[in-house]
Design a protein around this motif. Structure first.
Motif, PDB file in Angstrom:
ATOM      1  N   ARG A  14       0.496  -1.289   0.302  1.00  0.00           N
ATOM      2  CA  ARG A  14       0.371  -0.013  -0.302  1.00  0.00           C
ATOM      3  C   ARG A  14       0.412   0.746  -0.014  1.00  0.00           C
ATOM      4  N   VAL A  15       0.752   2.345  -0.457  1.00  0.00           N
ATOM      5  CA  VAL A  15       1.176   3.408  -0.529  1.00  0.00           C
ATOM      6  C   VAL A  15       0.238   4.675  -0.420  1.00  0.00           C
ATOM      7  N   VAL A  16       0.542   5.721   1.188  1.00  0.00           N
ATOM      8  CA  VAL A  16      -0.099   7.137   1.611  1.00  0.00           C
ATOM      9  C   VAL A  16       0.709   7.772   0.836  1.00  0.00           C
ATOM     10  N   CYS A  17      -0.824   8.632   0.194  1.00  0.00           N
ATOM     11  CA  CYS A  17       0.017  10.283   0.429  1.00  0.00           C
ATOM     12  C   CYS A  17      -0.026  11.116   1.111  1.00  0.00           C
ATOM     13  N   THR A  18       0.776  11.855   1.929  1.00  0.00           N
ATOM     14  CA  THR A  18      -0.128  12.404   3.067  1.00  0.00           C
ATOM     15  C   THR A  18       0.766  14.246   2.384  1.00  0.00           C
ATOM     16  N   VAL A  19       1.135  15.020   1.050  1.00  0.00           N
ATOM     17  CA  VAL A  19       1.179  15.904   1.422  1.00  0.00           C
ATOM     18  C   VAL A  19       0.098  16.957   0.286  1.00  0.00           C
ATOM     19  N   PRO A  20      -0.098  17.784   0.356  1.00  0.00           N
ATOM     20  CA  PRO A  20      -0.702  19.008   0.525  1.00  0.00           C
ATOM     21  C   PRO A  20      -1.497  18.552  -1.675  1.00  0.00           C
ATOM     22  N   ASN A  21      -2.896  18.590  -1.790  1.00  0.00           N
ATOM     23  CA  ASN A  21      -3.259  18.295  -3.301  1.00  0.00           C
ATOM     24  C   ASN A  21      -3.188  18.752  -4.134  1.00  0.00           C
ATOM     25  N   PRO A  22      -1.712  19.772  -4.986  1.00  0.00           N
ATOM     26  CA  PRO A  22      -1.357  20.267  -5.596  1.00  0.00           C
ATOM     27  C   PRO A  22       0.065  19.544  -5.609  1.00  0.00           C
ATOM     28  N   SER A  59      -6.272  18.798   3.553  1.00  0.00           N
ATOM     29  CA  SER A  59      -7.421  19.172   3.166  1.00  0.00           C
ATOM     30  C   SER A  59      -8.793  18.905   3.571  1.00  0.00           C
ATOM     31  N   MET A  60      -8.113  17.618   4.407  1.00  0.00           N
ATOM     32  CA  MET A  60      -9.492  16.688   4.678  1.00  0.00           C
ATOM     33  C   MET A  60     -10.392  16.664   6.251  1.00  0.00           C
ATOM     34  N   ILE A  61      -8.843  18.054   6.424  1.00  0.00           N
ATOM     35  CA  ILE A  61      -9.418  18.622   8.123  1.00  0.00           C
ATOM     36  C   ILE A  61     -10.096  19.432   7.948  1.00  0.00           C
ATOM     37  N   ALA A  62     -11.570  19.046   8.352  1.00  0.00           N
ATOM     38  CA  ALA A  62     -12.863  19.811   7.655  1.00  0.00           C
ATOM     39  C   ALA A  62     -13.717  20.590   9.308  1.00  0.00           C
ATOM     40  N   ASN A  63     -14.281  22.039   9.382  1.00  0.00           N
ATOM     41  CA  ASN A  63     -15.062  22.124  10.589  1.00  0.00           C
ATOM     42  C   ASN A  63     -14.365  22.046  12.019  1.00  0.00           C
TER      43      ASN A  63
END
Length: 433
Positions: free
Chosen positions: A246-254, A406-410
């Motif tokens: 598996r691979v997990v990307c944790t960098v910003p959307n761009p 970007s997934m940190i909402a509210n």
């Protein structure tokens, strides 16, 4: 499983740690020579501390749990912090009920509405409806026009600049709710914490713990591409390709869009492209002695070029800072802000010049040195219906997952939320596809 993690900021390292705790073997790829991303540290003038200012709140349960895992739970020092305001050319305190009652520039009715509005906001549990209202409209409705014009409007301008007109009410609600939690115990004192040694201590211990569990953190090794393969996924970095389950990307959307250039899913790409980020430039001033008793000074003077004045010494204590005082002058930069392209010397001269307006005796405090720090992709701008457009953690590429700010909402951008999301993605990655 062998799990590749792209990005060695707090989100990436916390994800790697959570994966290691579950028995996996994480391998982190970080382009910088020092871990931490926005949570990294600097060393200058005999001082080692956080490059960008951070604090821990008593309500940061996820972060405090991580620190306990790392054996740092007893290293968190709590201090009563004070808040100041610079308005109408003078510095005033707003840390106690008596100071609130005597706060200048607002009538007793305005103060009543302000206090009632803060209490109402802090007790709201669901921000779904607030995501559908612009922040100006909601603040005016809850706090009144006078409070908006004198207080909230200028504060929003300092924080977001031209982007303030795009933000939803959920943005300011999250700020109020999080900071209200600093008022700890029946005495309602504002309490904040920091680990002894700052984030250098946390990051050093975190990287060590990942390696002790069989993982690896590769610094100065930027990932250039992520693709799927029959066995899972591949990270290309340093001219080599390495396969993972598996691979997990944790960098910003761009950065994710660049790494996952093989993704053709239009909705997924649109969700990533739809997030607009604020950058930040920070002038750090190292002094022989402190400027004020306040941890943070909020600014309602819109002619000042920075967002606030944060004196970390009043959180960490000068004994941790080589006897020095640290003052952070941050400015959040919406897209197109001219300060983003200004030279460091220009930014330094501008900020110091205006700091002298607030503290005319600045030079008497002994300016030992200054540093200019920048980051282009920091705070996702929470526009209308923001949470409806957050991309899923499971990407269209088989074996590739996503978790980032970007997934940190509210809620505000903070490491407590980063650790919570790291646990969520670690649980998801651990499940069969």
């Amino acid at each position: 499983m062998n799990v590749g993690v792209v990005g060695g900021g707090m989100m990436g390292l916390a994800t790697a740690w959570e994966l290691a705790k579950r028995g996996h073997r994480p391998e982190v790829y970080e382009r910088e020579e020092r871990p931490g991303g926005l949570s990294t540290y600097f060393e200058a003038e005999g001082v080692a501390w956080d490059r960008f200012y951070h604090c821990i709140l008593s309500t940061d349960d996820e972060l405090l749990s991580l620190l306990a895992d790392l054996g740092l739970g007893d290293q968190v020092g709590w201090r009563e912090t004070k808040t100041g305001f610079y308005m109408d050319g003078r510095l005033v305190s707003l840390s106690t009920t008596a100071e609130f009652i005597g706060f200048p520039g607002l009538s007793l009715w305005d103060k009543f509405r302000l206090g009632l509005g803060i209490l109402y906001s802090a007790r709201l549990r669901d921000a779904t409806k607030l995501e559908r209202i612009y922040v100006r409209e909601w603040l005016t409705r809850v706090f009144g026009r006078r409070n908006y014009e004198r207080l909230w409007g200028p504060l929003l301008y300092s924080k977001l600049g031209s982007a303030r007109e795009q933000a939803s009410a959920a943005f300011i609600w999250a700020t109020i709710k999080r900071l209200y939690g600093t008022r700890k115990s029946a005495a309602k004192k504002e309490m904040m914490g920091a680990v002894r040694g700052g984030y250098r201590t946390i990051l050093t211990r975190l990287v060590g713990a990942i390696r002790e569990r069989g993982g690896e953190v590769r610094l100065g090794t930027p990932a250039t591409r992520v693709t799927s393969c029959a066995a899972g996924a591949v990270i290309e970095a340093g001219g080599q390709a390495r396969s993972f389950d598996r691979v997990v990307c944790t960098v910003p959307n761009p950065e994710v869009l660049r790494l996952l250039d093989a993704v053709e899913d239009a909705d997924f790409r649109a969700r990533l492209q739809g997030v607009h980020y604020l950058g930040v430039v920070v002038v750090l001033v190292i002094l022989e002695k402190g400027l004020s008793p306040y941890y943070i000074i909020n600014l309602t003077d819109t002619t000042l070029p920075f967002t606030g004045i944060i004196e970390a010494t009043n959180l960490a204590g000068s004994e941790q800072l080589g006897g020095r005082a640290l003052v952070y002058l941050p400015k959040y930069l919406p897209p197109g802000d001219p300060l983003a392209g200004a030279a460091d010397d220009e930014v330094r001269a501008l900020f110091l010049g205006h700091l002298r307006r607030v503290f005319p005796d600045l030079d008497q405090h002994g300016v030992v040195g200054t540093r200019v720090f920048r980051a282009p992709l920091v705070q996702p701008l929470h526009e209308l219906r923001y949470s409806e457009h957050i991309p899923p953690m499971r990407t269209p590429l088989r074996g590739v997952y996503l978790v980032n700010t970007s997934m940190i909402a509210n809620t505000t951008l903070n490491n407590n939320a980063a650790v919570r999301l790291a646990r969520e993605v670690a649980n998801l990655v651990s499940q069969p596809e």
